[in-house]
Design an enzyme around this catalytic site. Sequence first.
Site, short mmCIF file in Angstrom:
data_model
loop_
_atom_site.label_atom_id
_atom_site.label_comp_id
_atom_site.label_asym_id
_atom_site.label_seq_id
_atom_site.Cartn_x
_atom_site.Cartn_y
_atom_site.Cartn_z
N ASP A 121 0.84 -1.21 0.00
CA ASP A 121 0.00 0.00 0.00
C ASP A 121 0.88 1.25 0.00
O ASP A 121 0.37 2.38 -0.07
CB ASP A 121 -1.03 -0.01 1.15
CG ASP A 121 -0.40 -0.04 2.52
OD1 ASP A 121 0.84 -0.16 2.61
OD2 ASP A 121 -1.14 0.05 3.52
N SER A 122 2.21 1.07 0.00
CA SER A 122 3.12 2.18 -0.24
C SER A 122 2.87 2.80 -1.62
O SER A 122 3.38 3.87 -1.92
CB SER A 122 4.58 1.72 -0.12
OG SER A 122 4.81 0.57 -0.91
N ASP A 174 -1.06 -6.00 0.12
CA ASP A 174 -1.41 -5.34 1.38
C ASP A 174 -2.91 -5.15 1.52
O ASP A 174 -3.58 -4.72 0.57
CB ASP A 174 -0.75 -3.95 1.44
CG ASP A 174 0.54 -3.96 2.23
OD1 ASP A 174 0.67 -4.79 3.16
OD2 ASP A 174 1.41 -3.13 1.92
N GLU A 226 -1.10 -5.16 8.95
CA GLU A 226 -0.22 -4.55 9.95
C GLU A 226 -0.79 -4.71 11.35
O GLU A 226 -2.01 -4.64 11.55
CB GLU A 226 -0.06 -3.05 9.65
CG GLU A 226 0.60 -2.77 8.32
CD GLU A 226 0.76 -1.27 8.04
OE1 GLU A 226 0.44 -0.44 8.93
OE2 GLU A 226 1.21 -0.95 6.94
N GLU A 279 9.58 -4.03 10.37
CA GLU A 279 9.97 -2.74 9.77
C GLU A 279 10.55 -1.79 10.80
O GLU A 279 9.96 -1.56 11.87
CB GLU A 279 8.75 -2.09 9.09
CG GLU A 279 9.12 -0.75 8.44
CD GLU A 279 8.11 -0.21 7.45
OE1 GLU A 279 7.09 -0.88 7.19
OE2 GLU A 279 8.35 0.90 6.93
O1 KIV Z 1 3.56 -1.05 1.65
C1 KIV Z 1 4.73 -1.46 1.64
O2 KIV Z 1 5.50 -1.26 0.70
C2 KIV Z 1 5.19 -2.20 2.82
C3 KIV Z 1 6.67 -2.39 2.95
C4 KIV Z 1 7.26 -1.15 3.47
C5 KIV Z 1 6.99 -3.58 3.77
O3 KIV Z 1 4.41 -2.56 3.65
#
Ligand code: KIV
Length: 291
Positions: free
Chosen positions: A47-48, A86, A118, A185
Site C-alpha cells: 500500500d506504499s 497489502d 499490519e 519494519e
Molecule cells: O507497503 C509497503 O510497501 C510495505 C513495505 C514497506 C513492507 O508494507
Amino acid sequence: MRPRRITTHKIQAMKARGERIPMVTAYDYTQAQIVEAAGIPMILVGDSLGNVVLGFDSTIPVTVEDMVRHSAAVVRGADTPLIVVDMPFMSYQVDAETALRNAGRLLQEGGAQAVKLEGGKPVAPIIRRLTDAGVAVMGHIGLTPQSVHKLGGYRVQGKTDRSADVLIEDALEIQEAGAFAIVLELIPVELAAEITERLDIPTIGIGAGLHTDGQVQVLYDMLGLSLGFKPKHAGNYASLGETAKDAIERYAADVKTGSFPTSAQSFHVDKQASESSESTRSLSSPYGSGN
Ligand code: KIV
C-alpha cells in the site's frame, strides 16, 4: 505450460535451509515483469503505492479498489513469484467479517496468493479467522505505516526494553495465529535478530538489519526512482529518477532543435505498396508496426 508459482511453503523452506529471501514491491505489469526477470521469489503489492504511485503523504487514503487493480496488474506481469498484497487501512481492523470479505476480493479479483496486514497482538484474532478460512497471511510489525499518526511519525520502534518485549510478544502471537511470514519494519538489528531466532516462520526485514531471514524494499526507493527523499535502509542500487530526468531533458532539447525524430525514426510513403496490402499489414507490437 505456465510456470508454477512459488508457494508459501517454498518460502518457509528457504528459511529452513538458511537461504535468504529477497522481496521487493511492484505496483504494475511492467515492474512485475522486471522483478520476475531478476529472479525475485516473492513480490509485495504494497500500500506504499499510496505514496510512490498516487502521491499521498501516507498509506491511509489507499482503498481496497486501488489494491485490487494494482494486484491484478502485477499478477498479469509475473507468473512465478508468490504475490502478497497489502490489506489497506480499515479494510481489516473493523471486524473479522469485513477482513474476510476484503481478503476474498484481493485474492479473487486481485489474483494475489496472500495478504499482508499490519499490527501485533490486537490483530492476531483477525489473522486467525483469515487463516482458518484458508487465506495465507503475512504479518507486519515494528513501524506500521498505517498507524503513522498514532506512532507520531515514521520512527524506529522497539528501542527500549519494554517496547522490544511487546514486539517479541506480538511476533509470537502472529505466528501462533497462523501467519506464514512476518515483516519487521524499522526496528533495531539486535531485536530483529532475536525475533528471527525465536520464530519458525520467516522474518522479512526493512530497516531491520542483516539478521532477518529476508529483506523487502519499496521498489522506487531501491531503484532511486523518486527524486526526493530516499530512506537510508534502501541501499544504493540505482538512480533511475536522475537517469529518466536526464533522458527526458535530452528528448525535450532534441524536439526543440528539430533533431528528433530522424528520418530513420519516421515512416515513408511506399509507392509500390497497394491499398489492399496497407489494410492487411500485420502488427508486430500492440501499438502497430509501421513500415
Ligand atoms: O507497503 C509497503 O510497501 C510495505 C513495505 C514497506 C513492507 O508494507
